[in-house]
Design a protein around this motif. Structure first.
Motif, PDB file in Angstrom:
ATOM      1  N   ALA A 181      64.081  99.039  27.683  1.00 12.85           N
ATOM      2  CA  ALA A 181      63.103  98.717  28.722  1.00 12.85           C
ATOM      3  C   ALA A 181      63.743  97.920  29.860  1.00 12.85           C
ATOM      4  O   ALA A 181      63.408  98.127  31.038  1.00 12.85           O
ATOM      5  N   GLU A 182      64.652  97.023  29.520  1.00 10.10           N
ATOM      6  CA  GLU A 182      65.319  96.231  30.557  1.00 10.10           C
ATOM      7  C   GLU A 182      66.158  97.128  31.466  1.00 10.10           C
ATOM      8  O   GLU A 182      66.175  96.963  32.692  1.00 10.10           O
ATOM      9  N   PHE A 183      66.851  98.103  30.861  1.00  8.89           N
ATOM     10  CA  PHE A 183      67.651  99.039  31.650  1.00  8.89           C
ATOM     11  C   PHE A 183      66.758  99.847  32.592  1.00  8.89           C
ATOM     12  O   PHE A 183      67.086 100.023  33.773  1.00  8.89           O
ATOM     13  N   VAL A 184      65.631 100.334  32.093  1.00 16.07           N
ATOM     14  CA  VAL A 184      64.708 101.109  32.929  1.00 16.07           C
ATOM     15  C   VAL A 184      64.198 100.258  34.079  1.00 16.07           C
ATOM     16  O   VAL A 184      64.112 100.720  35.227  1.00 16.07           O
ATOM     17  N   ASP A 185      63.874  99.005  33.804  1.00 18.85           N
ATOM     18  CA  ASP A 185      63.363  98.123  34.839  1.00 18.85           C
ATOM     19  C   ASP A 185      64.384  97.934  35.956  1.00 18.85           C
ATOM     20  O   ASP A 185      64.056  98.041  37.149  1.00 18.85           O
ATOM     21  N   HIS A 186      65.649  97.672  35.592  1.00 18.55           N
ATOM     22  CA  HIS A 186      66.714  97.519  36.589  1.00 18.55           C
ATOM     23  C   HIS A 186      66.953  98.826  37.334  1.00 18.55           C
ATOM     24  O   HIS A 186      67.147  98.829  38.555  1.00 18.55           O
ATOM     25  N   LEU A 187      66.953  99.922  36.597  1.00 14.85           N
ATOM     26  CA  LEU A 187      67.211 101.222  37.205  1.00 14.85           C
ATOM     27  C   LEU A 187      66.137 101.561  38.237  1.00 14.85           C
ATOM     28  O   LEU A 187      66.446 101.995  39.353  1.00 14.85           O
TER      29      LEU A 187
END
Length: 210
Positions: A181-187
């Motif tokens: 989820a953190e990766f998706v948020d940054h992406l």
């Protein structure tokens, strides 16, 4: 009912060819769900679908073509178009759904099939149809953002979606790093920033829409 079972539509009136294709597809997806894509065999699919082996070979030509056709058709129906009311929400929901798909038996099977199948005229056409459908659906998501004033009217919808999905596929298929989820948020934050118009006079003006 499993995700793959939901991916196959209920039988509707139609010709015998359509009914055979639906029965065979359902049999393929059932085997993928129960045993994985590597265990899919035409004899087992034939038995489950109630269709002769010869009919399957005549229509699909090979086990690989059959698997790819079934998984491409199913995946078109299992990645819904989000409509959260904001671009950030839509991109986040879409990216998260893509990760969930890649983690599912359908997703694993689809991309293993794409990696090993030998291209034929039918496979090339199936792949083109799959991506054309996916781009057409996701273009609506970008269109909603344009209508809300979140993106400029000349936003390249296809590029916008590619900016989102390419890093997810890269991590999943090449590096083996599971996107969270953190990766998706940054992406998503980076994608939205890339799609915004550059200040007037900036030499990079229009870089995300060329």
């Amino acid at each position: 009912m499993t995700e793959l079972e939901n991916a196959v539509p209920q039988r509707r009136p139609g010709g015998r060819a359509a009914r055979v294709r639906e029965a065979v597809h359902r049999a393929v997806l059932d085997v993928v769900t129960e045993h994985g894509v590597d265990k899919v065999g035409i004899p087992e699919v034939s038995r489950r679908a109630g269709v002769r082996d010869s009919s399957i070979y005549r229509r699909w030509g090979s086990r690989e073509n059959l698997i790819l056709d079934a998984l491409l058709a199913a995946s078109e129906r299992t990645l819904p178009l989000p409509d959260t009311g904001t671009l950030r929400g839509d991109l986040t929901a879409f990216g998260t759904a893509l990760i969930d798909l890649l983690d599912s038996p359908l997703g694993h099977g689809l991309f293993r099939a794409l990696a090993f199948v030998t291209d034929s005229e039918e496979v090339v056409e199936a792949r083109k149809t799959f991506w054309a459908t996916r781009y057409r659906v996701t273009t609506l998501m970008i269109g909603h953002a344009v209508a809300r004033g979140e993106l400029p009217p000349d936003t390249d919808a296809r590029l916008a979606i590619e900016l989102l999905i390419a890093p997810i596929h890269f991590r999943n298929l090449l590096t083996g790093d599971h996107p969270d989820a953190e990766f998706v948020d940054h992406l998503v934050a980076h994608v939205i920033r890339a799609l915004q118009p550059a200040p007037v006079g900036d030499p990079d003006d229009g870089r995300a829409r060329e």
